[in-house]
Motif scaffolding. Structure first.
Motif, mmCIF file in Angstrom:
data_model
loop_
_atom_site.group_PDB
_atom_site.id
_atom_site.type_symbol
_atom_site.label_atom_id
_atom_site.label_comp_id
_atom_site.label_asym_id
_atom_site.label_seq_id
_atom_site.Cartn_x
_atom_site.Cartn_y
_atom_site.Cartn_z
ATOM 1 N N THR B 118 32.764 14.211 -6.956
ATOM 2 C CA THR B 118 32.256 14.139 -8.325
ATOM 3 C C THR B 118 31.605 15.445 -8.773
ATOM 4 O O THR B 118 31.532 15.703 -9.969
ATOM 5 N N THR B 119 31.126 16.259 -7.827
ATOM 6 C CA THR B 119 30.561 17.548 -8.215
ATOM 7 C C THR B 119 31.628 18.366 -8.944
ATOM 8 O O THR B 119 31.352 19.041 -9.936
ATOM 9 N N ASP B 122 32.547 16.563 -12.330
ATOM 10 C CA ASP B 122 31.545 16.754 -13.385
ATOM 11 C C ASP B 122 31.900 17.961 -14.264
ATOM 12 O O ASP B 122 31.351 18.128 -15.351
ATOM 13 N N HIS B 123 32.798 18.827 -13.766
ATOM 14 C CA HIS B 123 33.076 20.074 -14.497
ATOM 15 C C HIS B 123 34.502 20.221 -14.960
ATOM 16 O O HIS B 123 34.774 20.918 -15.938
ATOM 17 N N SER B 215 40.182 7.269 -11.500
ATOM 18 C CA SER B 215 39.138 6.572 -12.267
ATOM 19 C C SER B 215 37.792 7.281 -12.132
ATOM 20 O O SER B 215 37.032 7.366 -13.101
ATOM 21 N N LEU B 216 37.509 7.836 -10.952
ATOM 22 C CA LEU B 216 36.242 8.554 -10.756
ATOM 23 C C LEU B 216 36.276 9.918 -11.443
ATOM 24 O O LEU B 216 35.263 10.383 -11.967
ATOM 25 N N LYS B 219 35.652 9.125 -15.089
ATOM 26 C CA LYS B 219 34.287 8.660 -15.330
ATOM 27 C C LYS B 219 33.314 9.839 -15.333
ATOM 28 O O LYS B 219 32.508 9.981 -16.248
ATOM 29 N N HIS B 220 33.377 10.666 -14.294
ATOM 30 C CA HIS B 220 32.406 11.750 -14.189
ATOM 31 C C HIS B 220 32.619 12.820 -15.247
ATOM 32 O O HIS B 220 31.661 13.366 -15.774
ATOM 33 N N ARG B 223 31.406 11.346 -18.660
ATOM 34 C CA ARG B 223 29.974 11.110 -18.897
ATOM 35 C C ARG B 223 29.254 12.420 -19.200
ATOM 36 O O ARG B 223 28.175 12.417 -19.771
ATOM 37 N N LYS B 224 29.899 13.538 -18.868
ATOM 38 C CA LYS B 224 29.301 14.833 -19.182
ATOM 39 C C LYS B 224 29.938 15.480 -20.405
ATOM 40 O O LYS B 224 29.283 16.214 -21.141
ATOM 41 N N SER B 229 29.503 10.970 -24.063
ATOM 42 C CA SER B 229 28.771 11.550 -22.933
ATOM 43 C C SER B 229 27.292 11.185 -23.010
ATOM 44 O O SER B 229 26.733 11.038 -24.095
ATOM 45 N N TYR B 230 26.695 10.990 -21.841
ATOM 46 C CA TYR B 230 25.264 10.662 -21.828
ATOM 47 C C TYR B 230 24.520 11.524 -20.829
ATOM 48 O O TYR B 230 23.522 11.117 -20.269
ATOM 49 N N TYR B 231 25.051 12.719 -20.585
ATOM 50 C CA TYR B 231 24.366 13.657 -19.703
ATOM 51 C C TYR B 231 23.666 14.705 -20.549
ATOM 52 O O TYR B 231 24.196 15.139 -21.562
ATOM 53 N N GLY B 232 22.496 15.112 -20.126
ATOM 54 C CA GLY B 232 21.760 16.160 -20.847
ATOM 55 C C GLY B 232 21.012 15.602 -22.044
ATOM 56 O O GLY B 232 20.933 14.387 -22.242
ATOM 57 N N GLN B 233 20.422 16.498 -22.826
ATOM 58 C CA GLN B 233 19.567 16.078 -23.949
ATOM 59 C C GLN B 233 20.262 16.277 -25.291
ATOM 60 O O GLN B 233 21.148 17.068 -25.428
#
Lengths: 233, 233, 233, 233
Positions: B118-119, B122-123, B215-216, B219-220, B223-224, B229-233
């Motif tokens: 996932t690392t 995530d990118h 699927s993973l 997902k990852h 989400r970014k 997306s719900y990562y970060g502000q």
């Protein structure tokens, strides 16, 4: 910002700041939370905020169902995993998630970390489990919530108590650790990374290296954690 | 020295200075540029100047055809690669080239970096491509210019957009990364090195380690970077 | 202490102090010398003195036959190797010996370091040679003196000039590097260690990794060192 | 706190503080002691106290039978191992135990560290022995006391003197080193970790790497330790 959460905010802040110092995170790839079981809430790192910009006040207060109850920022994207675990584990006061290098490599290899030596046995008596990746339906659903259950199920399946095993690898993902407070949980993350590196090297030196024998596992674990422990002050 | 380039000189300087701090360069083995697409120029590190002697004023201003338009020093020997990429990529504001250890080892092994966890997801959702070395004619010709096209062709062949894949290995050589600005491009260089090390270790632990399941990956990445997306502000 | 050696004492001191900063030595396991070919002497680190106790005045002045000509301390135990090399190499102003980790591992494996990528080709066009261990008679004799000849013979056998190849592994032992001055020699030691690590990782990723193709070797070496070089200022 | 122990308390404190600086310990996973053979006591780190909270006054004074004779804290859990060794080794003034990464990996692989190069031979002429794990009865009994005997027996079986071999791996566990004083013992721990890493890399590069030949072992050991040694001042 409510005074009643000052203590867990301070604790979570201090513990989060330990992660870069211990070399366990790159950028924002980790998070620590600190729980207050009486108020049934925990303080957790805000999502995506660099460690050198953090302050105690930025810690987000979340209840054990995963709802934000205090704080101006969005909590870590892994918040629901923390919530599920606190909800099931009354004696856990801190949880850490990192992508530390060696532990993550074992998770990516979908392998338990075998107990090869006393450094491992000083902390736990079993191989460090690697929970299998979830099935696609769970991933597509409430993913971080399900990650919490994946951890609970894996421990149950292995007949491991969260008191005795305070670390786990989530397969294809990365490690989670916990403890009676968030200091102990961070300590466990550093121990896990060190144990993961040593196990890696052991296998490279000797691909058929054997697990530590039972008598040594018992001895080392008991001298630190048993009723007659004689480690520490 | 023209005022109109102050902003990209400052940005390029700051980003270059991040490389040694992040452990991504030995001596002068790396360079960052920062582009201004309105003026169709970029600021880039001067060639062979040690990082601790750099200043913003030393950054060389180059147009998208690779001609120096302002500055007293010779630009990085890799300048034409940067120029080609900016010329083709209107949304890229920064480019980084390093010889970071693990990413370079994968490039020397002429291997893509498989997406193992996932690392990585995530990118980006694909293996990090390794562009094949150029044929001898291109190498003997305008080498750095052709390196830019080698990168463009590799992404095209893999059907990858530069928006979704912000890093590449140039086979036998070393990595390039990019992003909407040069801060993001430097961030990507550090992420690439970390992902390269984790993938290396994963393969050593388990030579037949399998790619992350779809699927993973979704997902990852979503989400970014997805619409929800719900990562970060 | 004679004034006429002040310059090489200062140069040798500065260069020696770079070794621990670059992570190339543990304790006293390394030494740098700086030569003055007009006076046919060199300044070298005293034997066994920790780096943090060194001063320029402690550097020992030795002639090209290996005799101490100025200085209160005993010179490095490797002094005669330096003397032999200066005696044969009029254009070399600095020599470095370390036991840096990855380069030493290749030396212990009695293996040349294959040229796998452009990082290597930026500095030399050939594999970095590993000189075979000497025969027992030479070892029992004037060992450090013979080590110098072992280096000279290995380069001759490989048809390598000390101008083009500024680094070597002494089999079962460790690396030596050199250059026009001792700054360049130290630079080469750091480059060698980095190249050695990358080559190690490349082989681990792909045991059958192939050498860099000739056109790329030429291109990268020429752009830094050829008559039309365009690297640096 | 008795004045007569001030010297060994200071020495043990200084030596313990070197361990984290040399990167040999995580948290409290190590301990150094300093002996006074006339008084037949040694000063040792208190158990489980973090290095940054230590002071000379906290060092615990223990006699050679393992009884605390001065000090307010509980001594290291490995104290009896130190006591056994001091009791048998009149010329040893310092002992170190760490869980340093590479040395521990060899211990976990139950393998001696082969002598592959001169870095190793500069310090000892034999492979660094790995003592086998004890039988279950000894583990269940007075474990740390028996660990001392396990070390003594292993050296005896290998016909190694503690004067010539100042380091050992305890199988499944971790390394111990010693020396004429605790500074030398700490030095040996750092050398061991470096030699362990180099031997690891050598084997990875060349699985059939051969031991250093006898003539080189002799030469390097003698030039540092023989009657005609010429290393150091």
């Amino acid at each position: 910002m409510k005074k009643q959460y000052d203590a867990i905010r301070a604790a979570a802040y201090d513990a989060n700041m330990q992660l870069p110092k211990l070399g366990l995170v790159l950028f924002t790839f980790g998070n620590v939370s600190a729980a207050d079981h009486e108020q049934r809430v925990f303080a957790i790192k805000p999502s995506g905020v660099p460690y050198d910009e953090l302050s105690p006040a930025m810690m987000v207060i979340v209840d054990f169902d995963g709802n934000v109850v205090d704080g101006a920022l969005r909590p870590s994207s892994d918040t629901k995993t923390h919530a599920v675990l606190y909800n099931h584990w009354p004696d856990v006061g801190g949880i850490v998630h990192t992508h530390s290098t060696y532990a993550t490599a074992w998770a990516q290899a979908l392998s338990d970390i075998p107990i090869f030596g006393t450094t491992h046995a000083d902390h736990t008596t079993a191989d460090i489990p690697c929970a299998p990746p979830m099935d696609d339906q769970m991933i597509a659903g409430d993913y971080e919530y399900q990650t919490g259950f994946q951890i609970l199920h894996c421990l149950a399946e292995r007949k491991l108590s969260y008191h005795d095993m305070e670390m786990i690898l989530v397969g294809s993902h990365a490690p989670f650790t916990w403890g009676k407070d968030c200091r102990k949980a961070v300590y466990n993350s550093a121990v896990l990374e060190s144990v993961a590196q040593m196990a890696y090297l052991t296998r490279q030196i000797h691909p058929d290296a054997v697990r530590l024998k039972e008598s040594l596992i018992r001895k080392h674990y008991e001298r630190k954690h048993g009723p007659h422990s004689y480690y520490g002050q």
